[in-house]
Design a protein around this motif. Structure first.
Motif, PDB file in Angstrom:
ATOM      1  N   ILE A 122       0.919  -1.203  -0.032  1.00  9.94           N
ATOM      2  CA  ILE A 122      -0.107   0.053   0.229  1.00  9.94           C
ATOM      3  C   ILE A 122       0.754   1.256  -0.201  1.00  9.94           C
ATOM      4  O   ILE A 122       1.653   1.398   0.797  1.00  9.94           O
ATOM      5  CB  ILE A 122      -0.788  -0.166   1.200  1.00  9.94           C
ATOM      6  CG1 ILE A 122      -1.871  -1.254   1.273  1.00  9.94           C
ATOM      7  CG2 ILE A 122      -1.985   1.221   1.372  1.00  9.94           C
ATOM      8  CD1 ILE A 122      -2.559  -1.407   2.613  1.00  9.94           C
ATOM      9  N   LEU A 123       0.847   2.035  -1.095  1.00  9.23           N
ATOM     10  CA  LEU A 123       1.099   3.351  -1.048  1.00  9.23           C
ATOM     11  C   LEU A 123       0.548   4.609  -0.299  1.00  9.23           C
ATOM     12  O   LEU A 123      -0.390   4.474  -0.481  1.00  9.23           O
ATOM     13  CB  LEU A 123       1.643   4.008  -2.577  1.00  9.23           C
ATOM     14  CG  LEU A 123       2.064   5.223  -2.794  1.00  9.23           C
ATOM     15  CD1 LEU A 123       3.661   5.347  -2.275  1.00  9.23           C
ATOM     16  CD2 LEU A 123       1.938   5.774  -4.388  1.00  9.23           C
ATOM     17  N   VAL A 124       1.303   5.027   0.869  1.00  6.64           N
ATOM     18  CA  VAL A 124       0.723   6.120   1.432  1.00  6.64           C
ATOM     19  C   VAL A 124       1.228   7.407   1.198  1.00  6.64           C
ATOM     20  O   VAL A 124       2.661   7.696   1.331  1.00  6.64           O
ATOM     21  CB  VAL A 124       0.820   5.989   2.818  1.00  6.64           C
ATOM     22  CG1 VAL A 124       0.057   6.942   3.827  1.00  6.64           C
ATOM     23  CG2 VAL A 124      -0.048   4.580   3.228  1.00  6.64           C
ATOM     24  N   LEU A 125       0.742   8.205   0.299  1.00  2.00           N
ATOM     25  CA  LEU A 125       1.120   9.517   0.171  1.00  2.00           C
ATOM     26  C   LEU A 125       1.034  10.480   1.363  1.00  2.00           C
ATOM     27  O   LEU A 125       0.077  10.440   2.146  1.00  2.00           O
ATOM     28  CB  LEU A 125       0.621  10.119  -1.142  1.00  2.00           C
ATOM     29  CG  LEU A 125       0.565   9.261  -2.408  1.00  2.00           C
ATOM     30  CD1 LEU A 125      -0.146  10.214  -3.635  1.00  2.00           C
ATOM     31  CD2 LEU A 125       2.089   9.136  -2.882  1.00  2.00           C
ATOM     32  N   GLY A 126       1.780  11.429   1.258  1.00  2.62           N
ATOM     33  CA  GLY A 126       1.735  12.227   2.548  1.00  2.62           C
ATOM     34  C   GLY A 126       1.924  11.624   3.852  1.00  2.62           C
ATOM     35  O   GLY A 126       1.451  11.846   4.819  1.00  2.62           O
ATOM     36  N   ALA A 127       3.169  10.420   3.780  1.00  4.67           N
ATOM     37  CA  ALA A 127       3.302   9.728   4.880  1.00  4.67           C
ATOM     38  C   ALA A 127       3.811  10.377   6.140  1.00  4.67           C
ATOM     39  O   ALA A 127       3.597   9.891   7.145  1.00  4.67           O
ATOM     40  CB  ALA A 127       4.046   8.587   4.442  1.00  4.67           C
ATOM     41  N   THR A 128       4.322  11.531   5.990  1.00  2.14           N
ATOM     42  CA  THR A 128       4.667  12.556   7.408  1.00  2.14           C
ATOM     43  C   THR A 128       3.506  13.377   7.694  1.00  2.14           C
ATOM     44  O   THR A 128       4.090  14.101   8.629  1.00  2.14           O
ATOM     45  CB  THR A 128       6.083  13.209   6.880  1.00  2.14           C
ATOM     46  OG1 THR A 128       5.865  14.209   5.900  1.00  2.14           O
ATOM     47  CG2 THR A 128       7.161  12.372   6.397  1.00  2.14           C
ATOM     48  N   GLY A 129       2.612  13.437   7.120  1.00  2.00           N
ATOM     49  CA  GLY A 129       1.418  14.345   7.589  1.00  2.00           C
ATOM     50  C   GLY A 129       0.524  13.860   8.725  1.00  2.00           C
ATOM     51  O   GLY A 129       0.741  12.867   9.120  1.00  2.00           O
ATOM     52  N   LYS A 130      -0.500  14.692   8.938  1.00  2.00           N
ATOM     53  CA  LYS A 130      -1.221  14.462   9.981  1.00  2.00           C
ATOM     54  C   LYS A 130      -2.014  13.183   9.859  1.00  2.00           C
ATOM     55  O   LYS A 130      -2.236  12.387  10.789  1.00  2.00           O
ATOM     56  CB  LYS A 130      -2.344  15.538  10.201  1.00  2.00           C
ATOM     57  CG  LYS A 130      -1.565  16.843  10.786  1.00  2.00           C
ATOM     58  CD  LYS A 130      -2.790  17.817  10.875  1.00  2.00           C
ATOM     59  CE  LYS A 130      -2.006  19.352  11.158  1.00  2.00           C
ATOM     60  NZ  LYS A 130      -1.231  19.751   9.734  1.00  2.00           N
ATOM     61  N   THR A 131      -2.667  12.650   8.707  1.00  2.00           N
ATOM     62  CA  THR A 131      -3.437  11.509   8.578  1.00  2.00           C
ATOM     63  C   THR A 131      -2.409  10.473   7.958  1.00  2.00           C
ATOM     64  O   THR A 131      -2.557   9.205   8.568  1.00  2.00           O
ATOM     65  CB  THR A 131      -4.482  11.710   7.353  1.00  2.00           C
ATOM     66  OG1 THR A 131      -3.916  12.127   6.186  1.00  2.00           O
ATOM     67  CG2 THR A 131      -5.373  12.735   7.965  1.00  2.00           C
ATOM     68  N   GLY A 132      -1.489  10.666   7.014  1.00  2.00           N
ATOM     69  CA  GLY A 132      -0.541   9.879   6.579  1.00  2.00           C
ATOM     70  C   GLY A 132       0.282   9.132   7.643  1.00  2.00           C
ATOM     71  O   GLY A 132       0.468   7.952   7.527  1.00  2.00           O
ATOM     72  N   SER A 133       0.829   9.857   8.587  1.00  4.07           N
ATOM     73  CA  SER A 133       1.648   9.276   9.656  1.00  4.07           C
ATOM     74  C   SER A 133       1.016   8.289  10.321  1.00  4.07           C
ATOM     75  O   SER A 133       1.677   7.241  10.842  1.00  4.07           O
ATOM     76  CB  SER A 133       2.453  10.389  10.054  1.00  4.07           C
ATOM     77  OG  SER A 133       1.455  11.138  10.955  1.00  4.07           O
ATOM     78  N   ARG A 134      -0.291   8.620  10.725  1.00  4.59           N
ATOM     79  CA  ARG A 134      -1.008   7.717  11.624  1.00  4.59           C
ATOM     80  C   ARG A 134      -1.561   6.547  10.874  1.00  4.59           C
ATOM     81  O   ARG A 134      -1.549   5.521  11.318  1.00  4.59           O
ATOM     82  CB  ARG A 134      -2.090   8.563  12.300  1.00  4.59           C
ATOM     83  CG  ARG A 134      -1.785   9.420  13.240  1.00  4.59           C
ATOM     84  CD  ARG A 134      -2.873  10.264  13.739  1.00  4.59           C
ATOM     85  NE  ARG A 134      -2.643  11.296  14.837  1.00  4.59           N
ATOM     86  CZ  ARG A 134      -1.733  12.249  14.686  1.00  4.59           C
ATOM     87  NH1 ARG A 134      -1.491  12.753  13.608  1.00  4.59           N
ATOM     88  NH2 ARG A 134      -1.505  13.105  15.874  1.00  4.59           N
ATOM     89  N   LEU A 135      -1.909   6.623   9.522  1.00  4.28           N
ATOM     90  CA  LEU A 135      -1.940   5.611   8.832  1.00  4.28           C
ATOM     91  C   LEU A 135      -0.918   4.918   8.558  1.00  4.28           C
ATOM     92  O   LEU A 135      -1.173   3.224   8.485  1.00  4.28           O
ATOM     93  CB  LEU A 135      -2.578   6.145   7.210  1.00  4.28           C
ATOM     94  CG  LEU A 135      -3.090   5.159   6.144  1.00  4.28           C
ATOM     95  CD1 LEU A 135      -4.145   4.123   6.919  1.00  4.28           C
ATOM     96  CD2 LEU A 135      -3.426   5.648   4.863  1.00  4.28           C
ATOM     97  N   VAL A 136       0.255   5.023   8.362  1.00  4.70           N
ATOM     98  CA  VAL A 136       1.255   4.208   8.095  1.00  4.70           C
ATOM     99  C   VAL A 136       1.266   3.238   9.578  1.00  4.70           C
ATOM    100  O   VAL A 136       1.480   2.063   9.404  1.00  4.70           O
ATOM    101  CB  VAL A 136       2.607   4.985   8.016  1.00  4.70           C
ATOM    102  CG1 VAL A 136       3.912   4.211   7.987  1.00  4.70           C
ATOM    103  CG2 VAL A 136       2.474   5.583   6.561  1.00  4.70           C
ATOM    104  N   GLN A 137       1.346   3.806  10.636  1.00  4.93           N
ATOM    105  CA  GLN A 137       1.495   3.183  11.907  1.00  4.93           C
ATOM    106  C   GLN A 137       0.495   2.185  12.026  1.00  4.93           C
ATOM    107  O   GLN A 137       0.678   1.050  12.319  1.00  4.93           O
ATOM    108  CB  GLN A 137       1.375   4.147  12.890  1.00  4.93           C
ATOM    109  CG  GLN A 137       2.645   5.136  13.124  1.00  4.93           C
ATOM    110  CD  GLN A 137       2.481   6.308  14.159  1.00  4.93           C
ATOM    111  OE1 GLN A 137       1.541   6.234  14.811  1.00  4.93           O
ATOM    112  NE2 GLN A 137       3.598   7.185  14.305  1.00  4.93           N
TER     113      GLN A 137
END
Length: 274
Positions: free
Chosen positions: A3-18
């Motif tokens: 799964i590619l998560v764009l904006g992975a250092t942002g408010k939603t992306g960082s939490r989604l990665v985790q």
């Protein structure tokens, strides 16, 4: 499935990665400064980001033309599922506003792949983000062109949890989920809650749209950005977000995180510490 998560250092992306990694999913975090470089202004970064990927968490580009090009390229590379982050009631605003999100929505709808759109209203975490409302709160006063009209602010962890489920499970194709917190509160109440849990002296002040525009221009915002933000607050004052949405409950089968819980957790983590 990667799964590619764009904006992975942002408010939603960082939490989604985790959240995805905690659930055992293979994740490719991508951003301008993350594990995988992805830059909307550098199309040569798009191909390596989508290579071998099955699903994409799509954050809209500022340039609306880029969305369609990227989505087509991703489908050609084998992507078969998109989850696009958009904005609640985006279609209620004049068409000249939020063009990037509108283009991203249309691109995934036209992609031929599975697609889902999630549309949250304002994040609870905007209050703890220094570059948004957190900085003014630290200085003792948050001034916005907003009256007593309430809004059910949503915790970004709820957005991440919804996105994780939609990215990794079937049955969400063609769905548009409006996401919000469980209860609408005014900015005055939200700031009072933060003051109570932090012990800081801080308050909310309603300013005029012209005063807000001037403050934005003073810190370097463009005329276009100032106009778009004032349009957003006008929509909020009109009551667009007053009624809580049920997307979190529909996808997760639980109530969203309330604002008091967010504020307590953020204060414990030092969000508003000097």
């Amino acid at each position: 499935m990667t799964i590619l998560v764009l904006g992975a250092t942002g408010k939603t992306g960082s939490r989604l990665v985790q959240t995805l990694r905690a659930g055992g999913s293979a994740v490719r975090p991508a951003s301008r400064s993350g594990e995988v470089r992805f830059d909307w202004s550098a199309p040569d970064t798009w191909g390596p980001a989508v290579d071998g990927v099955r699903a994409v968490y799509l954050l809209a580009p500022q340039d609306p033309a880029a969305a369609e090009i990227f989505v087509k390229q991703a489908v050609q590379a084998g992507v078969s599922r998109f989850v696009a982050l958009s904005g609640r009631e985006i279609d209620q605003f004049p068409s000249q506003y939020f063009q990037g999100m509108r283009a991203a929505e249309q691109a995934v709808r036209d992609s031929g792949a599975e697609w889902t759109i999630i549309r949250p209203n304002n994040f609870s975490q905007n209050f703890s983000a220094p570059e948004i409302w957190g900085g003014p709160l630290m200085s003792g006063e948050l001034a916005l062109p907003m009256d007593a009209t309430p809004e059910p602010f949503i915790d970004t962890q709820d957005i991440a949890d919804v996105a994780a489920v939609v990215l990794t499970s079937d049955g969400h194709h063609g769905q548009v989920y409006d996401l919000s917190g469980p209860r609408a509160i005014s900015f005055t109440s939200a700031v009072a809650t933060i003051a109570a849990v932090t012990g800081r002296s801080t308050r909310f002040v309603e300013c005029s749209p012209s005063e807000y525009r001037a403050s934005l221009l003073e810190v370097g915002a463009s005329e276009g950005d100032a106009e778009e933000l004032n349009a957003l607050y006008a929509g909020m004052r009109s009551g667009l977000y007053t009624v809580p949405a049920d997307g979190v409950q529909r996808v997760l089968g639980r109530e969203p995180i309330d604002f008091e819980t967010f504020a307590t957790r953020a204060a414990e983590a030092g969000a508003w510490s000097a």
